[in-house]
Design a protein around this motif. Structure first.
Motif, mmCIF file in Angstrom:
data_model
loop_
_atom_site.group_PDB
_atom_site.id
_atom_site.type_symbol
_atom_site.label_atom_id
_atom_site.label_comp_id
_atom_site.label_asym_id
_atom_site.label_seq_id
_atom_site.Cartn_x
_atom_site.Cartn_y
_atom_site.Cartn_z
ATOM 1 N N LEU A 13 48.062 44.419 39.604
ATOM 2 C CA LEU A 13 46.616 44.297 39.732
ATOM 3 C C LEU A 13 46.096 43.185 38.831
ATOM 4 O O LEU A 13 46.643 42.936 37.756
ATOM 5 C CB LEU A 13 45.939 45.608 39.352
ATOM 6 N N ASN A 14 45.023 42.537 39.262
ATOM 7 C CA ASN A 14 44.317 41.603 38.388
ATOM 8 C C ASN A 14 43.225 42.367 37.639
ATOM 9 O O ASN A 14 43.153 43.601 37.707
ATOM 10 C CB ASN A 14 43.757 40.423 39.190
ATOM 11 N N ALA A 15 42.363 41.654 36.920
ATOM 12 C CA ALA A 15 41.310 42.319 36.140
ATOM 13 C C ALA A 15 40.396 43.148 37.029
ATOM 14 O O ALA A 15 39.975 44.250 36.646
ATOM 15 C CB ALA A 15 40.506 41.270 35.367
ATOM 16 N N ILE A 16 40.094 42.645 38.224
ATOM 17 C CA ILE A 16 39.229 43.391 39.153
ATOM 18 C C ILE A 16 39.893 44.709 39.532
ATOM 19 O O ILE A 16 39.259 45.769 39.542
ATOM 20 C CB ILE A 16 38.939 42.538 40.395
ATOM 21 N N GLY A 17 41.193 44.657 39.841
ATOM 22 C CA GLY A 17 41.911 45.868 40.220
ATOM 23 C C GLY A 17 42.044 46.855 39.080
ATOM 24 O O GLY A 17 41.873 48.069 39.264
ATOM 25 N N HIS A 18 42.355 46.352 37.879
ATOM 26 C CA HIS A 18 42.472 47.243 36.722
ATOM 27 C C HIS A 18 41.142 47.917 36.412
ATOM 28 O O HIS A 18 41.100 49.109 36.069
ATOM 29 C CB HIS A 18 42.956 46.458 35.505
#
Length: 257
Positions: free
Chosen positions: A179-184
């Motif tokens: 995940l990227n920051a959006i996903g995290h």
């Protein structure tokens, strides 16, 4: 419910890979840090001292997570534990899902017996990611075991398999695995909501995703294969792990800062 001692167990998902922050241990933030930040605010409002530990290490398969992280976590005396595992296991073509589930059941039972509130996760549906569609069947079987284990021990379940409203290009890092920051941030919100914890997190803005021509998409896929897929295969062939030499980012309870 106010928590004061939170311990996170798992692999790269919980370590925070894909959400870089040079100021933090291991250079990563991740959903667990974001959850800890919200819990620390809640604890401060209640006049309670808060501590957070994160024992997760990238590349760890579920047996290693249970063998290396479970007892150190219990020794910290947490009142909240999150545990995620199995993602690195189902990537392997040969896996004893029933045996894996039996070990997971025993480990979660050990955590629940301490009186800590336990949170588990299913694995996100790989069917939404063209790179990993081939493991969809065994992922679904593993997830059904996770649901059964969560129900048996009365723990909170965050069912990522059923999170179908996200787009891979928006929530995944460039390696198409983490995940990227959006996903995290999205997962942090899901965990806090599942716990019934009031928080101030909101979805992060999604950058505009360029529409690629077929030629541009092929070129991008080749770059991804050279940069991420080939090294991953090489590690599998040589028996190495991305977590070799990596220490837990927060091995003991302390303030999130």
């Amino acid at each position: 419910m106010t928590f004061s001692r939170y311990v996170a167990l798992g692999d790269s998902f919980t370590e925070g890979v894909g959400d870089p922050d040079p100021a933090r241990p291991n250079g990563l933030r991740g959903w667990a840090d974001r959850v800890a930040e919200a819990l620390a605010l809640q604890a401060a409002g209640a006049g309670v001292q808060f501590g957070y530990a994160n024992l997760a290490i990238r590349g760890r398969k579920l047996p290693a997570i249970l063998a290396e992280q479970l007892e150190p976590a219990v020794a910290l005396g947490p009142d909240l534990v999150t545990i995620h595992g199995g993602g690195n296991d189902v990537l392997r073509p040969k896996i004893d899902l029933d045996g894996l589930a039996a070990s997971y059941d025993e480990g979660v039972g050990r955590l629940a017996a301490t009186g800590a509130h336990v949170v588990m996760f299913t694995i996100a549906d790989p069917g939404i990611n063209p790179v990993f569609k081939m493991i969809r069947g065994r992922t679904a079987v593993f997830n059904e075991w996770v649901r059964e284990i969560a129900e048996k021990h009365g723990v909170t379940l965050v069912d990522m398999w059923r999170m179908r409203d996200w787009k891979v290009a928006e929530v995944m890092d460039e390696d198409r695995l983490h995940l990227n920051a959006i996903g995290h941030n999205f997962i942090a919100m899901a965990v806090l909501d599942a716990l019934g914890v009031t928080h101030g997190l909101a979805p992060l803005p999604v950058p505009e995703i360029p529409v690629l021509t077929p030629r541009e998409a092929r070129r991008q896929n080749l770059v991804w294969a050279r940069t991420h897929a080939v090294p991953w295969v090489q590690r599998r062939v040589t028996g190495r792990s991305s977590g070799d030499g990596i220490e837990p980012k927060r091995p003991s309870l302390g303030p999130i800062g």
